[in-house]
Write a protein that holds these residues in place. Structure first.
Motif, PDB file in Angstrom:
ATOM      1  N   LYS A   1       0.850  -1.199   0.000  1.00  0.00           N
ATOM      2  CA  LYS A   1       0.000   0.000   0.000  1.00  0.00           C
ATOM      3  C   LYS A   1       0.885   1.249   0.000  1.00  0.00           C
ATOM      4  O   LYS A   1       1.865   1.319   0.731  1.00  0.00           O
ATOM      5  CB  LYS A   1      -0.902   0.003   1.233  1.00  0.00           C
ATOM      6  N   PHE A   2       0.499   2.223  -0.819  1.00  0.00           N
ATOM      7  CA  PHE A   2       1.262   3.453  -0.964  1.00  0.00           C
ATOM      8  C   PHE A   2       0.349   4.659  -0.793  1.00  0.00           C
ATOM      9  O   PHE A   2      -0.780   4.660  -1.282  1.00  0.00           O
ATOM     10  CB  PHE A   2       1.917   3.520  -2.347  1.00  0.00           C
ATOM     11  N   HIS A   3       0.867   5.678  -0.116  1.00  0.00           N
ATOM     12  CA  HIS A   3       0.170   6.956  -0.013  1.00  0.00           C
ATOM     13  C   HIS A   3       0.607   7.787  -1.211  1.00  0.00           C
ATOM     14  O   HIS A   3       1.795   8.038  -1.400  1.00  0.00           O
ATOM     15  CB  HIS A   3       0.538   7.663   1.288  1.00  0.00           C
ATOM     16  N   LYS A   4      -0.342   8.216  -2.006  1.00  0.00           N
ATOM     17  CA  LYS A   4      -0.061   9.022  -3.194  1.00  0.00           C
ATOM     18  C   LYS A   4       0.011  10.485  -2.765  1.00  0.00           C
ATOM     19  O   LYS A   4      -0.997  11.084  -2.405  1.00  0.00           O
ATOM     20  CB  LYS A   4      -1.180   8.768  -4.201  1.00  0.00           C
ATOM     21  N   VAL A   5       1.208  11.065  -2.765  1.00  0.00           N
ATOM     22  CA  VAL A   5       1.447  12.424  -2.275  1.00  0.00           C
ATOM     23  C   VAL A   5       1.435  13.405  -3.450  1.00  0.00           C
ATOM     24  O   VAL A   5       2.248  13.297  -4.361  1.00  0.00           O
ATOM     25  CB  VAL A   5       2.798  12.506  -1.528  1.00  0.00           C
ATOM     26  N   ASN A   6       0.522  14.369  -3.414  1.00  0.00           N
ATOM     27  CA  ASN A   6       0.359  15.349  -4.484  1.00  0.00           C
ATOM     28  C   ASN A   6       1.444  16.421  -4.433  1.00  0.00           C
ATOM     29  O   ASN A   6       1.726  16.979  -3.383  1.00  0.00           O
ATOM     30  CB  ASN A   6      -1.013  16.005  -4.360  1.00  0.00           C
ATOM     31  N   HIS A   7       2.026  16.711  -5.614  1.00  0.00           N
ATOM     32  CA  HIS A   7       3.007  17.800  -5.725  1.00  0.00           C
ATOM     33  C   HIS A   7       2.558  18.846  -6.734  1.00  0.00           C
ATOM     34  O   HIS A   7       3.330  19.736  -7.077  1.00  0.00           O
ATOM     35  CB  HIS A   7       4.379  17.244  -6.114  1.00  0.00           C
ATOM     36  N   GLY A   8       1.342  18.771  -7.232  1.00  0.00           N
ATOM     37  CA  GLY A   8       0.810  19.729  -8.193  1.00  0.00           C
ATOM     38  C   GLY A   8       1.213  19.403  -9.618  1.00  0.00           C
ATOM     39  O   GLY A   8       2.190  18.711  -9.864  1.00  0.00           O
ATOM     40  N   GLY A   9       0.444  19.904 -10.560  1.00  0.00           N
ATOM     41  CA  GLY A   9       0.740  19.714 -11.969  1.00  0.00           C
ATOM     42  C   GLY A   9       0.731  18.266 -12.424  1.00  0.00           C
ATOM     43  O   GLY A   9       1.381  17.932 -13.409  1.00  0.00           O
ATOM     44  N   GLY A  10       0.016  17.414 -11.717  1.00  0.00           N
ATOM     45  CA  GLY A  10      -0.035  15.997 -12.081  1.00  0.00           C
ATOM     46  C   GLY A  10       1.116  15.170 -11.526  1.00  0.00           C
ATOM     47  O   GLY A  10       1.155  13.965 -11.708  1.00  0.00           O
ATOM     48  N   HIS A  11       2.060  15.803 -10.845  1.00  0.00           N
ATOM     49  CA  HIS A  11       3.204  15.089 -10.262  1.00  0.00           C
ATOM     50  C   HIS A  11       2.831  14.558  -8.880  1.00  0.00           C
ATOM     51  O   HIS A  11       2.140  15.217  -8.117  1.00  0.00           O
ATOM     52  CB  HIS A  11       4.407  16.023 -10.124  1.00  0.00           C
ATOM     53  N   PHE A  12       3.326  13.377  -8.572  1.00  0.00           N
ATOM     54  CA  PHE A  12       3.084  12.790  -7.257  1.00  0.00           C
ATOM     55  C   PHE A  12       4.248  11.888  -6.886  1.00  0.00           C
ATOM     56  O   PHE A  12       5.070  11.510  -7.724  1.00  0.00           O
ATOM     57  CB  PHE A  12       1.769  11.990  -7.233  1.00  0.00           C
TER      58      PHE A  12
END
Length: 141
Positions: free
Chosen positions: A48-59
């Protein structure tokens, strides 16, 4: 929940989701305690992974033990404690597979994709073929 059993389509996910990624070989990406990203047949905490948002579609993908999946310059895929450029990904759509994606790196002059090999290892590849295609399972928001 998988896409086939009521999970959400990748385009409608939110970036804070807890996700699992199932490979072409029907195994899940797994953050192993040896610092490697491998594949395992059973979905447990290490898959299981936490998907961390960095904006502009990057994670980035943060693991159960607060490490990050990293696409290294040498083509390996490992776990590291920092969250920088080598740990950023984008979802790439896959023609003829509307509910599946590829994980694209953005730090190379040429984009590369996470590749789940038959021997359960993960590396990077330059093109999307069967081993670079994943199904995303949204496990929690």
């Amino acid at each position: 929940k998988g896409l086939a059993s009521g999970g959400r389509h990748p385009r409608t996910q939110t970036m804070g989701d807890i996700v699992a990624l199932r490979s072409h070989h029907n195994h899940y990406l797994s953050a192993r305690d040896n610092g490697r990203v491998e594949q395992m047949p059973v979905l447990g905490p290490w898959e299981k992974f936490h998907k961390v948002n960095h904006g502009g579609g990057h994670f980035s993908l943060r693991t159960w033990n607060n490490l990050y999946v990293s696409a290294r310059e040498d083509g390996s895929v490992t776990l590291v404690p920092n969250d920088g450029a080598w740990e950023r990904f984008r979802l790439a759509t896959v023609p003829d597979h509307p509910h599946k994606v590829a994980l694209r790196t953005d730090h190379h002059h040429k984009h590369k994709y996470i590749s789940a090999h038959e021997n359960k290892t993960t590396v990077q590849a330059e093109h999307i073929q069967a081993w670079e295609i994943f199904e995303i399972f949204v496990l929690a928001d």
